[in-house]
Design an enzyme around this catalytic site. Structure first.
Site, PDB file in Angstrom:
ATOM      1  CB  SER A 161       5.199  87.115  34.200  1.00 29.16           C
ATOM      2  OG  SER A 161       4.366  88.182  34.599  1.00 29.16           O
ATOM      3  CE  LYS A 216       4.372  90.027  31.516  1.00 29.90           C
ATOM      4  NZ  LYS A 216       4.625  90.513  32.863  1.00 29.90           N
ATOM      5  CB  SER A 249       8.069  90.803  34.662  1.00 25.22           C
ATOM      6  OG  SER A 249       7.072  89.825  34.487  1.00 25.22           O
TER       7      SER A 249
END
Length: 365
Positions: free
Chosen positions: A59, A62, A114
């Site tokens: 993640s 991101k 997230s």
């Protein structure tokens, strides 16, 4: 066996030597498969470990998703959540199919919770489809110089075409912390927005003074991934660890090492005199040269920057204050690390005597 007198002599010598050589910051290591510590403003690498290995990044992806969305989208624009977004696997901000959410709310869900669902909704809202948004992500990565990275989705779910390196992620982080909107969102501990209360997963915001984000990550294949930034005394460092089961402690250790071992050294300050230069035919023999911008560089103990002035041409009066006349070049161990424009710090009129002499020659006898 050493005799007592000899032992005392050895101990005394050790004490004297410790006084002669000041303590240096202890070396650092991490549990990560890949890691890097970088100074934001200079780009200098202060520590690295297997930093160019291509790795799954989970993640932390991101960060790029948010950066592209902020640059290309409108925070106040509304996005209708698709079925694909609402039913995306993994971590979630719990979007419901058909609901309408602002892009700003989605970005908080992306960086704090997230949310993989938020990532898909952001992509669809900004670019019309996930595929088009991923193309923009790869274009942005290339523009930043992330030459060993490839992105296949906006959320970081495992894919053989989705990878990066610790070095590339540090480059991304350095760009991301220049975006005030992204930093504002990533550094938020908790917020209630759009009817949702969201709490940041990034524990470093509470653990480390001066931490301003950025992003955690985890998949079973990628392991724990973490990209963060800390600011102290005007110096910003970014740390990246990939596949690291002890990432919170490792980031703390990296920052303690970096700030202690490589404090920032300010070689030029905007508007302040840096050097003086000789002026030909002037009422003043010299003029101060002021820096058109500030320049700083992280230096280890014993390192020193050298400064060389390169004038465009010899300075001849008259000179106007603020006129660009050359550059200051900064070098470390003979290698150029930066340069700034130099401006006249004051006006210099022609010397009066030559001027009167020229006037006299021009007059008829």
């Amino acid at each position: 066996m050493l005799k007592p007198l000899r032992i005392c002599a050895c101990l005394l010598a050790a004490v004297l030597l410790s006084g002669m050589f000041p303590c240096q910051a202890a070396a650092v290591s991490t549990s990560a498969t890949s890691a890097i510590l970088m100074d934001v403003d200079s780009g200098r690498v202060l520590y690295e470990q297997n930093a160019d290995a291509k790795m799954l990044i989970a993640s932390t992806t991101k960060i790029l998703t948010a950066l592209v969305a902020i640059e290309e989208g409108d925070l106040s624009a509304t996005v209708k959540v698709s079925r694909e977004a609402a039913y995306t696997e993994g971590s979630s901000m719990y979007l419901k199919e058909g609901e309408t959410v602002t892009l700003e709310t989605l970005l908080y869900g992306l960086l704090l919770c997230s949310g993989n669902d938020a990532a898909v909704a952001v992509a669809e809202g900004v670019s019309g489809s996930v595929d088009k948004f991923v193309d923009q992500m790869n274009e942005k990565a290339k523009a930043l110089g992330m030459n060993h990275s490839s992105f296949a989705n906006p959320n970081g779910l495992d894919d053989e075409k989705h990878y990066s390196t610790a070095r590339d992620m540090a480059i991304l982080a350095c760009a991301a912390v220049e975006n005030e909107t992204l930093v504002r969102i990533a550094s938020t501990l908790q917020i209630t927005i759009g009817g949702r209360t969201m709490t940041n997963h990034n524990k470093l915001l509470s653990y480390i003074d001066g931490c301003i984000g950025l992003k955690t990550g985890y998949t079973m294949a990628a392991g724990r991934t973490l990209v963060s930034c800390v600011e102290r005394n005007g110096q910003r460092l970014v740390a990246v660890t990939l596949q690291d089961g002890n990432d919170w402690a490792d980031h703390q250790a990296l920052y303690e090492y970096g700030f202690a071992a490589y404090p920032i050294s300010r070689a030029a300050v905007l508007g302040q005199p840096l050097e003086t230069a000789e002026v030909l035919g002037g009422a003043e023999d010299t003029v101060p040269l002021v820096a058109a911008e500030s320049f700083a560089w992280p230096l280890a103990e014993g390192e020193k920057l050298t400064t060389e002035v390169e004038l465009d041409q010899p300075l001849t009066a008259p000179l106007s204050a603020g006129t660009r006349v050359g550059e200051a070049v900064f070098r470390l161990n003979g290698k150029e690390v930066g340069r700034v424009d130099l401006l006249c710090g004051a006006g210099v009129a022609p010397r009066l005597e030559p001027a009167l002499h020229q006037l006299h020659l021009a007059l008829p006898e």
